[in-house]
Design a protein around this motif. Structure first.
Motif, PDB file in Angstrom:
ATOM      1  N   VAL A  56       0.589  -1.465  -0.354  1.00 42.76           N
ATOM      2  CA  VAL A  56      -0.272  -0.095   0.116  1.00 42.76           C
ATOM      3  C   VAL A  56       0.748   1.285   0.130  1.00 42.76           C
ATOM      4  N   ASP A  57       1.287   1.487   0.760  1.00 43.39           N
ATOM      5  CA  ASP A  57       2.816   2.523   0.958  1.00 43.39           C
ATOM      6  C   ASP A  57       3.740   2.939  -0.435  1.00 43.39           C
ATOM      7  N   PHE A  61      -1.376  -0.990  -5.030  1.00 40.60           N
ATOM      8  CA  PHE A  61      -2.890  -0.981  -5.105  1.00 40.60           C
ATOM      9  C   PHE A  61      -3.624   0.333  -5.598  1.00 40.60           C
ATOM     10  N   ASP A  62      -2.817   0.932  -6.495  1.00 40.87           N
ATOM     11  CA  ASP A  62      -3.519   2.532  -6.410  1.00 40.87           C
ATOM     12  C   ASP A  62      -4.023   2.627  -7.816  1.00 40.87           C
ATOM     13  N   LEU A  63      -5.223   3.008  -8.657  1.00 41.47           N
ATOM     14  CA  LEU A  63      -5.647   2.654  -9.152  1.00 41.47           C
ATOM     15  C   LEU A  63      -4.914   3.349 -10.211  1.00 41.47           C
TER      16      LEU A  63
END
Length: 65
Positions: A56-57, A61-63
């Protein structure tokens, strides 16, 4: 699942389909749907949770823009 875990969710989420998280004594984490607290939660080991948080960091998982 230890009975004394503290389930948390975002303070901005009031929906029954919100996700709640509990940190476990061994460093892992458990996830459940807020609207169904009696359902068996998804449990992750400390290593699995650490890998997820690092992902995540790192923006894994960014779109796409």
């Amino acid at each position: 699942m230890p009975a004394d875990v503290v389930w948390m969710r975002s303070s901005t989420s009031t929906a029954e389909d919100a996700v709640e998280i509990a940190r476990l004594p061994d460093g892992g984490a458990a996830l459940r749907r807020a609207g169904d607290p009696d359902c068996e939660p998804h449990v992750y080991t400390a290593a699995e949770w650490e890998a997820f948080v690092k992902g995540v960091d790192a923006g894994e998982f960014d779109l796409p823009e």
